[in-house]
Design a protein around this motif. Structure first.
Motif, PDB file in Angstrom:
ATOM      1  N   ARG A 298       0.837  -1.200   0.000  1.00 34.00           N
ATOM      2  CA  ARG A 298       0.000   0.000   0.000  1.00 34.00           C
ATOM      3  C   ARG A 298       0.872   1.250   0.000  1.00 34.00           C
ATOM      4  O   ARG A 298       0.622   2.198  -0.747  1.00 34.00           O
ATOM      5  CB  ARG A 298      -0.911  -0.007   1.224  1.00 34.00           C
ATOM      6  N   GLU A 299       1.912   1.280   0.836  1.00 35.91           N
ATOM      7  CA  GLU A 299       2.798   2.449   0.884  1.00 35.91           C
ATOM      8  C   GLU A 299       3.525   2.659  -0.438  1.00 35.91           C
ATOM      9  O   GLU A 299       3.651   3.792  -0.910  1.00 35.91           O
ATOM     10  CB  GLU A 299       3.826   2.268   2.011  1.00 35.91           C
ATOM     11  N   ALA A 300       3.960   1.562  -1.053  1.00 39.85           N
ATOM     12  CA  ALA A 300       4.659   1.679  -2.337  1.00 39.85           C
ATOM     13  C   ALA A 300       3.737   2.266  -3.400  1.00 39.85           C
ATOM     14  O   ALA A 300       4.136   3.156  -4.173  1.00 39.85           O
ATOM     15  CB  ALA A 300       5.175   0.318  -2.780  1.00 39.85           C
ATOM     16  N   LEU A 301       2.485   1.797  -3.433  1.00 40.86           N
ATOM     17  CA  LEU A 301       1.524   2.324  -4.412  1.00 40.86           C
ATOM     18  C   LEU A 301       1.204   3.789  -4.138  1.00 40.86           C
ATOM     19  O   LEU A 301       1.109   4.601  -5.067  1.00 40.86           O
ATOM     20  CB  LEU A 301       0.240   1.491  -4.380  1.00 40.86           C
ATOM     21  N   GLU A 302       1.037   4.133  -2.866  1.00 44.75           N
ATOM     22  CA  GLU A 302       0.747   5.533  -2.525  1.00 44.75           C
ATOM     23  C   GLU A 302       1.913   6.444  -2.899  1.00 44.75           C
ATOM     24  O   GLU A 302       1.703   7.542  -3.414  1.00 44.75           O
ATOM     25  CB  GLU A 302       0.430   5.653  -1.029  1.00 44.75           C
ATOM     26  N   ASN A 303       3.144   5.976  -2.629  1.00 40.91           N
ATOM     27  CA  ASN A 303       4.324   6.759  -3.013  1.00 40.91           C
ATOM     28  C   ASN A 303       4.401   6.932  -4.524  1.00 40.91           C
ATOM     29  O   ASN A 303       4.724   8.016  -5.030  1.00 40.91           O
ATOM     30  CB  ASN A 303       5.601   6.083  -2.510  1.00 40.91           C
ATOM     31  N   LEU A 304       4.111   5.864  -5.256  1.00 39.27           N
ATOM     32  CA  LEU A 304       4.150   5.934  -6.714  1.00 39.27           C
ATOM     33  C   LEU A 304       3.116   6.934  -7.223  1.00 39.27           C
ATOM     34  O   LEU A 304       3.419   7.770  -8.075  1.00 39.27           O
ATOM     35  CB  LEU A 304       3.878   4.539  -7.301  1.00 39.27           C
ATOM     36  N   ILE A 305       1.913   6.871  -6.678  1.00 39.99           N
ATOM     37  CA  ILE A 305       0.846   7.779  -7.117  1.00 39.99           C
ATOM     38  C   ILE A 305       1.207   9.228  -6.798  1.00 39.99           C
ATOM     39  O   ILE A 305       1.047  10.124  -7.628  1.00 39.99           O
ATOM     40  CB  ILE A 305      -0.494   7.387  -6.460  1.00 39.99           C
ATOM     41  N   SER A 306       1.738   9.459  -5.583  1.00 41.72           N
ATOM     42  CA  SER A 306       2.094  10.835  -5.218  1.00 41.72           C
ATOM     43  C   SER A 306       3.233  11.367  -6.092  1.00 41.72           C
ATOM     44  O   SER A 306       3.222  12.522  -6.506  1.00 41.72           O
ATOM     45  CB  SER A 306       2.471  10.920  -3.749  1.00 41.72           C
ATOM     46  N   LYS A 307       4.214  10.509  -6.413  1.00 45.25           N
ATOM     47  CA  LYS A 307       5.311  10.943  -7.290  1.00 45.25           C
ATOM     48  C   LYS A 307       4.814  11.234  -8.694  1.00 45.25           C
ATOM     49  O   LYS A 307       5.241  12.206  -9.334  1.00 45.25           O
ATOM     50  CB  LYS A 307       6.410   9.889  -7.317  1.00 45.25           C
ATOM     51  N   LEU A 308       3.902  10.382  -9.181  1.00 49.44           N
ATOM     52  CA  LEU A 308       3.338  10.629 -10.512  1.00 49.44           C
ATOM     53  C   LEU A 308       2.544  11.930 -10.537  1.00 49.44           C
ATOM     54  O   LEU A 308       2.639  12.708 -11.492  1.00 49.44           O
ATOM     55  CB  LEU A 308       2.445   9.463 -10.931  1.00 49.44           C
ATOM     56  N   ASP A 309       1.756  12.176  -9.486  1.00 47.54           N
ATOM     57  CA  ASP A 309       0.988  13.424  -9.410  1.00 47.54           C
ATOM     58  C   ASP A 309       1.913  14.636  -9.371  1.00 47.54           C
ATOM     59  O   ASP A 309       1.671  15.651 -10.028  1.00 47.54           O
ATOM     60  CB  ASP A 309       0.085  13.426  -8.169  1.00 47.54           C
ATOM     61  N   LEU A 310       2.995  14.524  -8.584  1.00 46.42           N
ATOM     62  CA  LEU A 310       3.958  15.624  -8.482  1.00 46.42           C
ATOM     63  C   LEU A 310       4.642  15.871  -9.821  1.00 46.42           C
ATOM     64  O   LEU A 310       4.767  17.018 -10.265  1.00 46.42           O
ATOM     65  CB  LEU A 310       4.997  15.291  -7.408  1.00 46.42           C
ATOM     66  N   ALA A 311       5.032  14.792 -10.498  1.00 48.34           N
ATOM     67  CA  ALA A 311       5.685  14.927 -11.803  1.00 48.34           C
ATOM     68  C   ALA A 311       4.727  15.540 -12.816  1.00 48.34           C
ATOM     69  O   ALA A 311       5.109  16.408 -13.610  1.00 48.34           O
ATOM     70  CB  ALA A 311       6.176  13.571 -12.288  1.00 48.34           C
ATOM     71  N   ARG A 312       3.444  15.112 -12.808  1.00 41.43           N
ATOM     72  CA  ARG A 312       2.457  15.668 -13.736  1.00 41.43           C
ATOM     73  C   ARG A 312       2.240  17.145 -13.468  1.00 41.43           C
ATOM     74  O   ARG A 312       2.194  17.964 -14.387  1.00 41.43           O
ATOM     75  CB  ARG A 312       1.135  14.905 -13.586  1.00 41.43           C
ATOM     76  N   GLN A 313       2.163  17.512 -12.185  1.00 34.87           N
ATOM     77  CA  GLN A 313       1.951  18.918 -11.840  1.00 34.87           C
ATOM     78  C   GLN A 313       3.129  19.766 -12.300  1.00 34.87           C
ATOM     79  O   GLN A 313       2.939  20.840 -12.885  1.00 34.87           O
ATOM     80  CB  GLN A 313       1.774  19.022 -10.318  1.00 34.87           C
ATOM     81  N   LYS A 314       4.354  19.275 -12.048  1.00 33.18           N
ATOM     82  CA  LYS A 314       5.546  20.022 -12.492  1.00 33.18           C
ATOM     83  C   LYS A 314       5.573  20.148 -14.009  1.00 33.18           C
ATOM     84  O   LYS A 314       5.897  21.203 -14.555  1.00 33.18           O
ATOM     85  CB  LYS A 314       6.817  19.316 -12.006  1.00 33.18           C
ATOM     86  N   TRP A 315       5.212  19.041 -14.683  1.00 34.07           N
ATOM     87  CA  TRP A 315       5.230  19.067 -16.144  1.00 34.07           C
ATOM     88  C   TRP A 315       4.213  20.059 -16.670  1.00 34.07           C
ATOM     89  O   TRP A 315       4.467  20.805 -17.599  1.00 34.07           O
ATOM     90  CB  TRP A 315       4.954  17.660 -16.669  1.00 34.07           C
ATOM     91  N   GLU A 316       3.006  20.072 -16.072  1.00 36.40           N
ATOM     92  CA  GLU A 316       1.975  21.014 -16.516  1.00 36.40           C
ATOM     93  C   GLU A 316       2.397  22.455 -16.268  1.00 36.40           C
ATOM     94  O   GLU A 316       2.188  23.324 -17.122  1.00 36.40           O
ATOM     95  CB  GLU A 316       0.657  20.722 -15.783  1.00 36.40           C
ATOM     96  N   GLU A 317       3.007  22.710 -15.110  1.00 37.29           N
ATOM     97  CA  GLU A 317       3.486  24.072 -14.833  1.00 37.29           C
ATOM     98  C   GLU A 317       4.559  24.475 -15.832  1.00 37.29           C
ATOM     99  O   GLU A 317       4.535  25.585 -16.380  1.00 37.29           O
ATOM    100  CB  GLU A 317       4.051  24.140 -13.410  1.00 37.29           C
ATOM    101  N   HIS A 318       5.478  23.568 -16.063  1.00 36.19           N
ATOM    102  CA  HIS A 318       6.561  23.856 -16.995  1.00 36.19           C
ATOM    103  C   HIS A 318       6.020  24.051 -18.408  1.00 36.19           C
ATOM    104  O   HIS A 318       6.437  24.958 -19.140  1.00 36.19           O
ATOM    105  CB  HIS A 318       7.573  22.701 -16.967  1.00 36.19           C
ATOM    106  N   SER A 319       5.052  23.240 -18.794  1.00 37.38           N
ATOM    107  CA  SER A 319       4.441  23.333 -20.112  1.00 37.38           C
ATOM    108  C   SER A 319       3.729  24.672 -20.281  1.00 37.38           C
ATOM    109  O   SER A 319       3.837  25.322 -21.317  1.00 37.38           O
ATOM    110  CB  SER A 319       3.473  22.180 -20.302  1.00 37.38           C
ATOM    111  N   SER A 320       3.002  25.101 -19.234  1.00 34.10           N
ATOM    112  CA  SER A 320       2.296  26.385 -19.330  1.00 34.10           C
ATOM    113  C   SER A 320       3.279  27.543 -19.410  1.00 34.10           C
ATOM    114  O   SER A 320       3.047  28.533 -20.119  1.00 34.10           O
ATOM    115  CB  SER A 320       1.354  26.554 -18.142  1.00 34.10           C
ATOM    116  N   GLN A 321       4.435  27.430 -18.721  1.00 30.00           N
ATOM    117  CA  GLN A 321       5.465  28.475 -18.810  1.00 30.00           C
ATOM    118  C   GLN A 321       6.037  28.554 -20.227  1.00 30.00           C
ATOM    119  O   GLN A 321       6.229  29.646 -20.770  1.00 30.00           O
ATOM    120  CB  GLN A 321       6.591  28.185 -17.809  1.00 30.00           C
ATOM    121  N   ILE A 322       6.280  27.396 -20.820  1.00 29.83           N
ATOM    122  CA  ILE A 322       6.815  27.368 -22.192  1.00 29.83           C
ATOM    123  C   ILE A 322       5.800  27.969 -23.160  1.00 29.83           C
ATOM    124  O   ILE A 322       6.148  28.783 -24.032  1.00 29.83           O
ATOM    125  CB  ILE A 322       7.173  25.927 -22.597  1.00 29.83           C
ATOM    126  N   GLN A 323       4.523  27.604 -22.996  1.00 32.68           N
ATOM    127  CA  GLN A 323       3.492  28.160 -23.881  1.00 32.68           C
ATOM    128  C   GLN A 323       3.394  29.669 -23.723  1.00 32.68           C
ATOM    129  O   GLN A 323       3.257  30.407 -24.703  1.00 32.68           O
ATOM    130  CB  GLN A 323       2.145  27.513 -23.563  1.00 32.68           C
TER     131      GLN A 323
END
Length: 199
Positions: free
Chosen positions: A157-182
């Protein structure tokens, strides 16, 4: 002169765009590497869980074998007891018929009987001790199995939660970075007098 400045600005902005693109790709690669590492970690945890279940099955099988052995020992004990009782009755009958001739042998037989009863009592005590030890081992094994199952559940359960939180963090950073580039691209197009909506 002004056109040269514009060309120079264009080159700098182009380099910034390339740097941003490279940074985005590096971030994406790092995220994918982390995901792959987490998948490997998850596979290892699954293998641990599989092994724990296999060990649990082996222990259960050994417990069943032990119970069968104890059952056979109980049956042997009953046979021994029945045989000993029969022998005792036979001896009593023989003593009743030949009481005058066998008084000495009677004393010896009584002595043997006492020893046999002591052995029988010891045998009962040993059997009870074995049953108690077996019950204690079974309880301990059940507790260990339950504890292991809960521990592996928590780890997964902890491994899955960590994976989900890391994926969410990476997606958020990518979206922020993408909006800055646009935003930068729109600004660059506006500086060149182009409307981003027309392109």
């Amino acid at each position: 002169m002004p056109p040269k400045k514009k060309k120079g600005k264009g080159k700098k902005k182009g380099k910034k765009k390339d740097d941003a693109q490279l940074e985005l790709e590096d971030s994406y690669k790092r995220t994918m590497d982390e995901i792959a590492a987490l998948k490997d970690h998850l596979a290892i945890r699954r293998e641990f869980t599989r092994r724990a279940k296999s060990a649990s099955a082996d222990i259960s099988k050994k417990m069943e074998e032990t119970e069968k052995i104890l059952e056979l020992q109980k049956e042997d004990q009953k046979s021994i007891n029945a045989d000993m009782t029969r022998q005792y009755k036979t001896m009593q009958t023989e003593m009743g018929l030949r009481i005058h001739q066998l008084e000495t042998e009677l004393g010896r037989t009584r002595s043997q009987l006492s020893a046999t009863e002591a052995e029988l009592k010891k045998s009962y005590e040993d059997r009870k001790k074995m049953v108690d030890e077996r019950d204690t081992i079974i309880k301990d094994l059940k507790l260990k199995i339950d504890s292991m199952e809960k521990a592996y559940e928590n780890v997964l359960r902890e491994a899955l939660e960590n994976l989900i939180s890391k994926l969410d963090l990476a997606r958020q950073k990518w979206e922020e970075h993408s909006s800055q580039i646009q935003s930068k691209n729109k600004q660059t197009l506006l500086e060149f007098g182009l409307n981003p909506l027309d392109i």
